[in-house]
Design a protein around this motif. Structure first.
Motif, PDB file in Angstrom:
ATOM      1  N   GLU A  26       3.345   2.447  -2.496  1.00 25.24           N
ATOM      2  CA  GLU A  26       2.628   1.457  -2.554  1.00 25.24           C
ATOM      3  C   GLU A  26       1.065   1.616  -3.179  1.00 25.24           C
ATOM      4  N   GLU A  27       0.696   0.622  -3.913  1.00 26.27           N
ATOM      5  CA  GLU A  27      -0.681   0.579  -4.480  1.00 26.27           C
ATOM      6  C   GLU A  27      -1.624   0.783  -3.324  1.00 26.27           C
ATOM      7  N   GLU A  41       8.985   0.441  -9.700  1.00 31.13           N
ATOM      8  CA  GLU A  41       8.932  -0.692  -9.602  1.00 31.13           C
ATOM      9  C   GLU A  41       7.496  -1.808  -9.441  1.00 31.13           C
ATOM     10  N   TYR A  42       6.458  -0.858  -8.986  1.00 30.72           N
ATOM     11  CA  TYR A  42       5.159  -1.401  -8.777  1.00 30.72           C
ATOM     12  C   TYR A  42       4.366  -1.548 -10.104  1.00 30.72           C
ATOM     13  N   GLU A  83       2.822  -1.490 -13.565  1.00 33.09           N
ATOM     14  CA  GLU A  83       2.470  -2.527 -14.798  1.00 33.09           C
ATOM     15  C   GLU A  83       1.629  -2.111 -15.695  1.00 33.09           C
TER      16      GLU A  83
END
Length: 213
Positions: A175-176, A210-211, A213
């Motif tokens: 997670e970020e 997936e996270y 960008e």
């Protein structure tokens, strides 16, 4: 496969292409995480998920061209002068850089060998050098070490099967702004050379993709 379309990654791809002796060999450097994770010794992929995948620059593939070019220009250089590089590099839309090294080994063996830590430092030197010789900037920063401390993360990805004793420590998700496992020997690099240094399994890498960008 997820394509990286932000300007920072595209610029990095162009830097790699411009610095090659033969621009057509760029196709060997632009690859994907699954392919970059392959262990050359036994052809086992540390990350073998073909449905959740993402393009990257295979920096270790690029060094083959880079080393040959330098030795032609400076014949007295030996293998000791040649940079070693991580398996994969990707850059997100915030100009955050991720240097990713895959190891089909227990994390204790990786740390003991020092090969990963050598690659983490050598890789960023190589990237900085390429930008400088082509009169480009990674960012508006003039202090490259300051930039690395704020924007560059080094990730070692290991097989979950070979690191079962670390199940609770090594991230299986991502997670970020998450908290990840950093081996004690790597703590000295975090906040000094790089923004962060940590370990993921191939399961955690799936969420990273997936996270991204």
């Amino acid at each position: 496969m997820k394509k990286i379309t932000n300007d920072y990654f595209i610029k990095f791809c162009n830097i790699i292409k411009r610095s090659l002796m033969d621009a057509s060999s760029f196709d060997d450097c632009l690859s994907d995480i699954r392919s970059a994770s392959e262990d050359d010794d036994n052809h086992i992929k540390v990350y073998d998920n073909d449905k959740i995948n993402m393009e990257v620059i295979k920096l270790d593939e690029y060094t083959k061209d880079f080393n040959l070019k330098r030795r032609r220009e400076i014949p007295e250089l030996t293998e000791n002068h040649q940079p070693s590089a991580v398996d994969a590099v990707c850059v997100n839309k915030k100009n955050e850089w991720f240097l990713i090294e895959f190891k089909n080994q227990p994390i204790d063996s990786v740390i003991k060998s020092n090969s990963a830590s050598k690659k983490m430092l050598s890789s960023f030197w190589l990237i900085s050098y390429l930008y400088s010789i082509l009169s480009e900037k990674i960012a508006d920063e003039t202090d490259i070490l300051k930039f690395a401390r704020e924007n560059v993360t080094f990730i070692v990805v290991v097989s979950s099967d070979k690191n079962e004793e670390y199940d609770e420590a090594i991230g299986t998700t991502w997670e970020e702004d998450g908290v990840f496992y950093t081996p004690p020997k790597y703590l000295k690099y975090r906040g000094y050379y790089f923004k962060d240094v940590y370990v993921l399994t191939e399961l955690g890498l799936r969420f990273f993709i997936e996270y991204f960008e």
